[in-house]
Design an enzyme around this catalytic site. Structure first.
Site, PDB file in Angstrom:
ATOM      1  N   MET A 147       0.803  -1.218   0.000  1.00 35.28           N
ATOM      2  CA  MET A 147       0.000   0.000   0.000  1.00 35.28           C
ATOM      3  C   MET A 147       0.842   1.277   0.000  1.00 35.28           C
ATOM      4  O   MET A 147       0.561   2.209   0.758  1.00 35.28           O
ATOM      5  CB  MET A 147      -0.938   0.000   1.215  1.00 35.28           C
ATOM      6  N   ARG A 148       1.873   1.318  -0.823  1.00 32.83           N
ATOM      7  CA  ARG A 148       2.696   2.520  -0.926  1.00 32.83           C
ATOM      8  C   ARG A 148       2.831   2.902  -2.387  1.00 32.83           C
ATOM      9  O   ARG A 148       3.084   2.031  -3.236  1.00 32.83           O
ATOM     10  CB  ARG A 148       4.126   2.257  -0.402  1.00 32.83           C
TER      11      ARG A 148
ATOM     12  N   ASN B 137       2.310  -6.088 -10.417  1.00 35.16           N
ATOM     13  CA  ASN B 137       1.315  -5.735  -9.403  1.00 35.16           C
ATOM     14  C   ASN B 137       0.032  -6.483  -9.716  1.00 35.16           C
ATOM     15  O   ASN B 137      -0.245  -6.804 -10.870  1.00 35.16           O
ATOM     16  CB  ASN B 137       1.043  -4.222  -9.426  1.00 35.16           C
TER      17      ASN B 137
ATOM     18  N   HIS C  26      -4.121  -6.031  -9.188  1.00 36.64           N
ATOM     19  CA  HIS C  26      -5.161  -5.079  -8.795  1.00 36.64           C
ATOM     20  C   HIS C  26      -6.510  -5.772  -8.974  1.00 36.64           C
ATOM     21  O   HIS C  26      -6.743  -6.409 -10.016  1.00 36.64           O
ATOM     22  CB  HIS C  26      -5.085  -3.807  -9.645  1.00 36.64           C
TER      23      HIS C  26
ATOM     24  N   GLU D 236      -7.850 -14.069  -7.757  1.00 37.86           N
ATOM     25  CA  GLU D 236      -6.493 -13.516  -7.673  1.00 37.86           C
ATOM     26  C   GLU D 236      -5.477 -14.598  -7.335  1.00 37.86           C
ATOM     27  O   GLU D 236      -4.362 -14.614  -7.844  1.00 37.86           O
ATOM     28  CB  GLU D 236      -6.436 -12.423  -6.598  1.00 37.86           C
TER      29      GLU D 236
HETATM   30  C1  GRF Z   1      -5.732  -7.845  -2.996  1.00 39.08           C
HETATM   31  O1  GRF Z   1      -7.080  -7.746  -3.337  1.00 39.08           O
HETATM   32  C2  GRF Z   1      -4.871  -7.189  -4.047  1.00 39.08           C
HETATM   33  O2  GRF Z   1      -5.348  -7.329  -5.335  1.00 39.08           O
HETATM   34  C3  GRF Z   1      -4.923  -5.736  -3.631  1.00 39.08           C
HETATM   35  O3  GRF Z   1      -4.909  -5.752  -2.229  1.00 39.08           O
HETATM   36  C4  GRF Z   1      -5.412  -7.007  -1.759  1.00 39.08           C
HETATM   37  C5  GRF Z   1      -4.332  -7.621  -0.938  1.00 39.08           C
HETATM   38  O4  GRF Z   1      -4.745  -8.796  -0.300  1.00 39.08           O
HETATM   39  N1  GRF Z   1      -3.850  -4.988  -4.265  1.00 39.08           N
HETATM   40  P1  GRF Z   1      -3.643  -9.770   0.297  1.00 39.08           P
HETATM   41  O5  GRF Z   1      -2.778  -8.954   1.236  1.00 39.08           O
HETATM   42  O6  GRF Z   1      -2.877 -10.357  -0.835  1.00 39.08           O
HETATM   43  O7  GRF Z   1      -4.435 -10.810   1.056  1.00 39.08           O
END
Ligand code: GRF
Length: 215
Positions: free
Chosen positions: A93-94, A110, A112, A177
């Site tokens: 988150m940076r 990355n 998303h 994901e």
């Molecule tokens: C995921 O949904 C990712 O796509 C987003 O933040 C979330 C992180 O979840 N960037 P985690 O820390 O991988 O459980």
């Protein structure tokens, strides 16, 4: 198999995508290995998950640096000293400095949780629900200066169900994901996907689209 690519994973929290990458790298024929996990937050739950899996996991706390650039330089230094060749952000988150993005250009992925280029930035699931889309999903892309933008490696499609909240949609997308990210890393680490111009090219037959997993 040629040498496995050494991967550094950057996290800030839960680390479930990181865990999916660690799990995938257990397969002997997987073309990458996790060399190091770095969290900018000391309390990130993912640190313990990584250590429990026998992976080196360290904190580089952004609050201890005078600037974004200084923090990023320290991260790059540590990644380099661990022999990292590919960086995967997994819930990191940076916002990163241009220098970091340039240093790792085309070696920096990355994930998303939306079908980019829709719904960049914060609360992508809330954005998707507000827009009334019938499908959402997740995207793995190479990182560029602009947030949640850059050449797309692979995408997974996830249906939006009637009555979804941001949380229920997020949970459905997260499952996708965990399949998508290891697969995208495999494509890049094996050389089956690469950047040409500002798009990703792949070897014929490479899977770059994951159709709806729960429809
Ligand atoms: C995921 O949904 C990712 O796509 C987003 O933040 C979330 C992180 O979840 N960037 P985690 O820390 O991988 O459980």
């Amino acid at each position: 198999m040629t040498q496995r690519k050494r991967v550094g994973v950057l996290i800030s929290g839960r680390g479930s995508n990181m865990a999916a990458l660690i799990e995938a790298c257990r397969a002997p024929d997987f073309p990458a290995e996790i060399a190091l996990v770095i969290s900018n937050r000391p309390k990130a739950a993912g640190l313990e998950t990584a250590r429990a899996a026998g992976i080196a996991a360290e904190v580089i706390n952004h609050k201890h640096f005078p600037s974004r650039e200084a923090f990023d330089e320290s991260v790059t230094e540590r990644l380099r000293s661990a022999g990292v060749e590919l960086v995967c952000m997994a819930g990191f988150m940076r916002i990163q400095s241009s220098a970091f993005v340039e240093t790792w250009r085309n070696r920096h992925l990355n994930i998303h949780p939306s079908l980019l280029p829709s719904f960049r930035g914060l609360d992508p699931h809330g954005q998707a629900l507000a827009a009334g889309v019938r499908v959402s999903g997740a995207t793995v892309h190479f990182v560029r200066d602009e947030m949640d933008a850059g050449p797309i490696v692979a995408q997974a499609v996830v249906p939006v169900e009637p009555g979804d909240t941001a949380d229920t949609l997020a949970a459905r997308v997260l499952k996708a994901e965990h399949v998508l990210y290891p697969h995208a890393l495999k494509l890049v680490a094996s050389g089956d996907a690469w950047v040409e111009g500002e798009a990703v090219r792949t070897r014929p037959g490479a899977q770059v689209l994951f159709p709806s997993v729960s429809a």
